[in-house]
Scaffold this active site. Structure first.
Site, PDB file in Angstrom:
ATOM      1  CB  SER A  60       2.735  -0.096  -1.784  1.00  0.00           C
ATOM      2  OG  SER A  60       3.680  -1.115  -1.665  1.00  0.00           O
ATOM      3  CG  ASP A 113       1.302   3.528  14.079  1.00  0.00           C
ATOM      4  OD1 ASP A 113       0.289   4.234  13.944  1.00  0.00           O
ATOM      5  OD2 ASP A 113       1.322   2.308  13.794  1.00  0.00           O
ATOM      6  CE  LYS A 121       0.729  -4.182  -3.840  1.00  0.00           C
ATOM      7  NZ  LYS A 121       1.914  -4.543  -3.058  1.00  0.00           N
TER       8      LYS A 121
END
Length: 412
Positions: free
Chosen positions: A311, A322, A336
């Site tokens: 999460s 990224d 999740k």
């Protein structure tokens, strides 16, 4: 004349409603129990991520539920749970008043129980361990991420909701509970007797790590994204830099997540510019959160993750990866990628409703897939006291990666 027109209009409307099968009861005619059920239906109708409602006619679901003779609040709760079960989403659920209060405590303060973060396996509905909390009875018993809890005190868990399972594991300090656990690694099934304890939710452990002939590293282990996590991480970064840290290792292993906003704010402590996360709602509209130029350090950073990182941990890890801000070391994360919001009901109960999913800055949807680290390193189960030591192979690999980055940065 006006009265006659109204009577004619009603005479036309009522047969049409009967033909369509919509025995709609006006709001002013609902009983108190029907009002609670209708209130729950409206929240899901307005906010739920899947506008097909799992391929159901959501209005028809309401009409069927509202016809039931609801004689008590418990019967109303059962009707709401049956209505929500049709969505086939274990994260969208009713929280009875006591459960709702307990959930609100879980992001700050103390818990009393065995210290397990749990979820329903979306493929088969089994009760699955996301992670044990550090220092908890479950942690001491050796329960691991992705283990299955088959029974609680002999009661089969497939018959329980997430909150009912959590309620059965909570209890008075010192009282026993027996969990029937199936190992994710070996499929061995065993009964584990645990004594409930008080679990303090202190989210951050920080320490300066020193090495012969190498620059010092600031080690930060973040256990949960609670209300005070951002302030604690910020304090740790500043303190470790003042102690001489020239690089950082952020440990998100077995961190099950918590508050979305905490994940975003902690990312902003490390990233000066760029996207942090995108959110996608039922209309497919992208919202999102960006860095705000408030990073506390640009020192080299490596992040440790594993199958218990879920999460908000995945939001933070995905943002750092990224944006090229950090390399990830360890094992694939839990996967999740759904966001729930809490909604109050008028009787003190609440609804947790899946309202959106998130994507990393590169628009990667990690739900059910997880994030693969830049360097995959497997590890055996470690005691909490062994984390960040020579026995911790993932930690050692992360230090090697981090120090090589630091040398390159200094050379540049």
């Amino acid at each position: 004349m006006h009265r006659r027109v109204v009577q004619i209009a009603l005479a036309i409307a009522l047969p049409m409603m009967m033909v369509w099968g919509l025995w709609h009861v006006p709001a002013w005619a609902l009983t108190e129990e029907q009002k609670i059920l209708s209130e729950s239906w409206r929240i899901v109708n307005r906010a739920y991520l899947d506008e097909t409602f799992n391929g159901q006619n959501w209005w028809f679901v309401r009409e069927q539920a509202i016809r039931k003779p609801l004689k008590s609040r418990e019967e109303t709760y059962e009707a709401i749970e049956e209505m929500l079960a049709g969505l086939d989403d274990p994260f969208t659920r009713l929280l009875k008043p006591e459960q709702y209060r307990s959930l609100q405590v879980s992001t700050s303060g103390e818990l009393t129980g065995v210290g397990l973060q749990i979820a329903k396996d979306p493929d088969n509905g089994e009760l699955m361990v996301v992670t044990p909390l550090d220092g908890s009875p479950a942690d001491a018993a050796g329960i691991q991420p992705r283990d299955r809890i088959l029974k609680i005190d002999g009661f089969p868990t497939p018959d329980l909701t997430l909150d009912e399972a959590a309620a059965r594991m909570r209890g008075t300090v010192g009282t026993p509970v027996v969990l029937t656990v199936k190992s994710a690694e070996s499929d061995i099934i065993e009964d584990l007797k645990l004594l409930r304890d008080r679990i303090t939710l202190n989210p951050v452990f920080a320490q300066l790590q020193t090495f012969p002939d190498r620059p010092p590293v600031g080690y930060i282990r973040l256990r949960q994204f609670s209300a005070n996590a951002t302030a604690e991480v910020a304090h740790a970064i500043v303190s470790l830099q003042n102690e001489g840290a020239t690089a950082f290792l952020l440990d998100l292993r077995n961190n099950p997540g918590g508050l979305l906003q905490a994940g975003v704010e902690i990312a902003r402590l490390w990233i000066d510019e760029g996207a942090i996360v995108y959110t996608v709602n039922r209309q497919g509209i992208l919202g999102g959160f960006d860095a705000t130029g408030s990073a506390l350090t640009d020192a080299p950073l490596v992040v440790l993750v594993n199958g218990g990182s879920a999460s908000a941990s995945e939001i933070l890890a995905g943002a750092l990866q990224d944006n090229g801000r950090a390399l990830l070391v360890g094992e694939k994360t839990f996967g999740k990628g759904l966001i729930q919001s809490l909604f109050d009901l008028s009787d003190g109960a609440g609804l947790a409703v899946t309202v959106a999913k998130y994507e990393t800055p590169n628009h990667t949807d990690i739900n059910k897939h997880g994030i693969v680290p830049d360097r995959v390193v497997s590890a055996d189960h470690l005691l909490r006291s062994q984390l960040g030591t020579d026995a911790d192979l993932q930690y050692q690999a992360a230090i090697d990666v981090l120090l090589s980055q630091t040398v390159l940065a200094e050379a540049g």
